[in-house]
Design a protein around this motif. Sequence first.
Motif, PDB file in Angstrom:
ATOM      1  N   THR A  17       0.570  -1.207  -0.084  1.00 53.77           N
ATOM      2  CA  THR A  17       0.091  -0.143  -0.092  1.00 53.77           C
ATOM      3  C   THR A  17       0.747   1.351  -0.277  1.00 53.77           C
ATOM      4  O   THR A  17       1.932   1.236   0.560  1.00 53.77           O
ATOM      5  N   THR A  38      -3.239   0.456  -3.461  1.00 50.03           N
ATOM      6  CA  THR A  38      -2.873  -0.893  -3.035  1.00 50.03           C
ATOM      7  C   THR A  38      -3.096  -2.009  -3.952  1.00 50.03           C
ATOM      8  O   THR A  38      -3.627  -1.993  -5.082  1.00 50.03           O
ATOM      9  N   THR A  40      -2.876  -6.726  -4.227  1.00 51.45           N
ATOM     10  CA  THR A  40      -3.089  -7.781  -3.456  1.00 51.45           C
ATOM     11  C   THR A  40      -2.855  -8.986  -4.445  1.00 51.45           C
ATOM     12  O   THR A  40      -3.198  -8.803  -5.581  1.00 51.45           O
ATOM     13  N   VAL A 199      -2.267  -5.019   2.759  1.00 51.91           N
ATOM     14  CA  VAL A 199      -3.295  -4.460   1.808  1.00 51.91           C
ATOM     15  C   VAL A 199      -4.155  -3.291   2.553  1.00 51.91           C
ATOM     16  O   VAL A 199      -4.127  -3.439   3.724  1.00 51.91           O
ATOM     17  N   SER A 200      -4.476  -2.355   1.928  1.00 55.30           N
ATOM     18  CA  SER A 200      -5.143  -1.090   2.577  1.00 55.30           C
ATOM     19  C   SER A 200      -6.382  -1.782   3.194  1.00 55.30           C
ATOM     20  O   SER A 200      -7.185  -2.374   2.788  1.00 55.30           O
ATOM     21  N   SER A 201      -6.713  -1.010   4.304  1.00 54.33           N
ATOM     22  CA  SER A 201      -8.066  -1.427   5.078  1.00 54.33           C
ATOM     23  C   SER A 201      -9.125  -0.641   4.588  1.00 54.33           C
ATOM     24  O   SER A 201     -10.137  -0.779   4.866  1.00 54.33           O
ATOM     25  N   ASN A 202      -8.744   0.429   3.618  1.00 52.67           N
ATOM     26  CA  ASN A 202     -10.071   0.764   2.772  1.00 52.67           C
ATOM     27  C   ASN A 202     -10.573   0.042   1.821  1.00 52.67           C
ATOM     28  O   ASN A 202      -9.956  -0.201   0.501  1.00 52.67           O
ATOM     29  N   GLU A 203     -11.687  -0.650   2.066  1.00 50.63           N
ATOM     30  CA  GLU A 203     -12.275  -1.572   1.368  1.00 50.63           C
ATOM     31  C   GLU A 203     -12.938  -1.003   0.022  1.00 50.63           C
ATOM     32  O   GLU A 203     -12.832  -1.785  -1.016  1.00 50.63           O
ATOM     33  N   ASP A 204     -13.183   0.189  -0.213  1.00 52.50           N
ATOM     34  CA  ASP A 204     -13.326   0.853  -1.413  1.00 52.50           C
ATOM     35  C   ASP A 204     -12.372   0.730  -2.642  1.00 52.50           C
ATOM     36  O   ASP A 204     -12.777   0.818  -3.583  1.00 52.50           O
ATOM     37  N   LEU A 206     -10.557  -1.813  -3.524  1.00 52.52           N
ATOM     38  CA  LEU A 206     -10.513  -3.080  -4.164  1.00 52.52           C
ATOM     39  C   LEU A 206     -12.055  -3.479  -4.699  1.00 52.52           C
ATOM     40  O   LEU A 206     -12.219  -4.300  -5.133  1.00 52.52           O
ATOM     41  N   ALA A 207     -12.876  -2.689  -4.055  1.00 51.20           N
ATOM     42  CA  ALA A 207     -14.308  -2.845  -4.050  1.00 51.20           C
ATOM     43  C   ALA A 207     -15.247  -1.738  -4.412  1.00 51.20           C
ATOM     44  O   ALA A 207     -15.805  -1.341  -3.442  1.00 51.20           O
ATOM     45  N   LYS A 209     -17.309   1.449  -5.084  1.00 46.88           N
ATOM     46  CA  LYS A 209     -18.872   1.903  -5.464  1.00 46.88           C
ATOM     47  C   LYS A 209     -19.174   2.548  -6.703  1.00 46.88           C
ATOM     48  O   LYS A 209     -18.332   3.463  -7.116  1.00 46.88           O
TER      49      LYS A 209
END
Length: 234
Positions: A17, A38, A40, A199-204, A206-207, A209
């Motif tokens: 990251t 980021t 993975t 890996v970044s904790s910001n889920e946005d 890799l997923a 919106k």
Amino acid sequence: MLLQNVVDRWYRTDGITADVNWQVKLFGQSWGGNGQYTQTGVGAMQRHGIILQGTDPVAPIYFQQAILASEPLLWTQWRTKIDESASMVRLNQVVSSEQTMPRAGIAHLMWRMTQCYHFDTVDRVVQGDRQFLLIRGTKQGGETHEACALPFLDRGANGATLLLDAASGFPHRIQWEAVTSKGRETLVNVELVNVRAGVSSNEDLLAPKTIVPDAVDQTESYRMAVLSGAGGHY
């Protein structure tokens, strides 16, 4: 050979990251901002996500790109005060044409740069106790060659400079430049800073919106752009 080693290394690197600082100077205007990157996974399972945002509240800019986990689909979307766009690329169809192409991450970006630019100058740079490699190149095919990696630059970005960590090959700075008899003028500067494992904790990232409802399928354009020797843009 040096850059191919960089591609191979980051193709096999899982979990990284970095924060992003970016500046653009075009058409007599300047923009800038920050963001996060980021990646993975390794090899064909590697994915990446990046979000870039402008810092000027008068002219807001939001850019996002990710390779979705549900299928090997490259999703890109961006929005400004006056415009918005989204596109998708079905990577399995692209890889069937160009099997040496890494699908994602730092490896893909460095691979694309080597396809578009001829890097022929390497200098060592020392900053404190760290050593870097400053690599400069010009666009393959000269000024009439189509733009690479950043289509909105058109033919102006006929040069590029990379600042790589001498030990790891990590690209801490990437610049697209206009090269003339007077020197090199930076058009786009991207810096990857505060690099850390995981890996970044910001889920946005890799997923993402969906902010733009309709995405244009650019698979064929992308495939043609990355064919060996094509030198197109995406």
